[in-house]
Enzyme design. Structure first.
Site, PDB file in Angstrom:
ATOM      1  CB  SER A 163      22.013 -25.235   9.136  1.00  0.00           C
ATOM      2  OG  SER A 163      20.621 -25.191   8.899  1.00  0.00           O
ATOM      3  CE1 TYR A 176      22.145 -22.330  13.660  1.00  0.00           C
ATOM      4  CE2 TYR A 176      20.749 -22.629  11.733  1.00  0.00           C
ATOM      5  CZ  TYR A 176      21.545 -23.154  12.736  1.00  0.00           C
ATOM      6  OH  TYR A 176      21.744 -24.511  12.810  1.00  0.00           O
TER       7      TYR A 176
END
Length: 292
Positions: A163, A176
């Site tokens: 990401s 995350y």
């Protein structure tokens, strides 16, 4: 680029087209794409099949996985499926074995499955942090460990889905961000450690993407909640992201950063880190809904 290597897939219950029945850059190639029952994983699997390949779908939700498999079969794709939790190594062994049993080979692994979050670190239960981190790290490591002998044989391709949040910290996404940064570093390490195998190791840093309506992330207490607000003009479609992922695999690229925002983050993080932090801190004050 991949060269076609025709093979025939068979099943005792459902006849499937030969691997090379469709022409394309992935003709004769077999992929396992984790988390492909829905979302970006599903669209990446669909595009892979449209470009000539065969795919093993994966997910934890049996009903959703079967629904996607039936869609693919109806479209004439060479497809199998395996319900498996990628944080369970035995499940991952079964997932990879499905590819070998159904299609006789494995050429591409895309580790897409993961859990995200939406909460600040101080409020977060330790178990939730572990769950998010495990899904991103072990959900990458375990499928790869199970697949490595077959990928070595085929000199295949491995792509970790990371990401843009791995490139620079994002408030309300501590676990995350940590997990996605870990897999990016892992890819670099493996690229050096396993250079002699001929396996391609790459990372795709995904930016803001349109999500399925039912997509949920974890709150501080572990309860599923809707993903934080993202301006639609900042989002790419799942089909667009899938196309970029497949281009990355075809070119055997080391790193692909999706979206202008992602490339801006790389620029700021590399050359102007204090400015990047100032921008994030300013948005926390003025656009809290963006994170919360």
């Amino acid at each position: 680029m991949f060269d076609a290597n025709p093979a025939t897939a068979t099943s005792p219950t459902l006849p499937r087209p030969p691997l090379a029945v469709r022409k394309g850059p992935f003709a004769g190639k077999v992929a396992v794409i984790t988390g492909s029952e829905s979302g970006i994983g599903r669209e990446t699997a669909r595009a892979f099949c449209e470009q000539g390949g065969a795919v093993v779908l994966n997910g934890r939700n049996a009903e959703r996985l079967e629904h996607t498999r039936r869609q693919f079969v109806a479209a004439g794709f060479a497809v199998a499926s395996c319900q498996a939790d990628v944080t369970d190594y035995a499940d991952c062994e079964r997932l990879i074995e499905t590819a070998i049993q159904e299609f006789g080979q494995l050429d591409v692994l895309v580790t897409n499955a993961s859990i995200s979050m939406r909460c600040y670190f101080a409020d977060m239960q330790p178990e939730v942090f572990r769950q998010v981190l495990d899904s991103n790290v072990y959900g990458t490591v375990y499928p790869l460990k199970a697949a490595l002998p077959h990928l070595t044989q085929s000199q295949g391709s491995v792509t970790f889905i990371s990401s843009i949040s791995a490139l620079n910290g994002m408030p309300s996404g501590s676990a995350y961000c940590a997990g996605k940064a870990a897999v990016a570093n892992l890819a670099h390490t493996l690229r050096l450690e396993l250079a002699h195998t001929g396996i391609h190791f790459g990372v795709v840093h995904i930016g803001f993407t349109q999500n399925d309506a039912e997509k949920r992330v974890l709150a501080a207490d572990g309860q599923p909640v809707p993903i934080a607000h993202r301006p639609p003009r900042w989002q790419k479609t799942q089909v667009e992201v899938a196309s970029i992922i497949l281009g990355h695999i075809r070119r055997r690229r080391q790193r692909t950063v999706i979206s202008a925002l992602g490339r801006l983050i790389v620029l700021l993080h590399t050359y102007f880190p204090r400015l990047g932090d100032w921008i994030v801190l300013t948005t926390i004050r003025r656009l809290r809904h963006f994170y919360e």
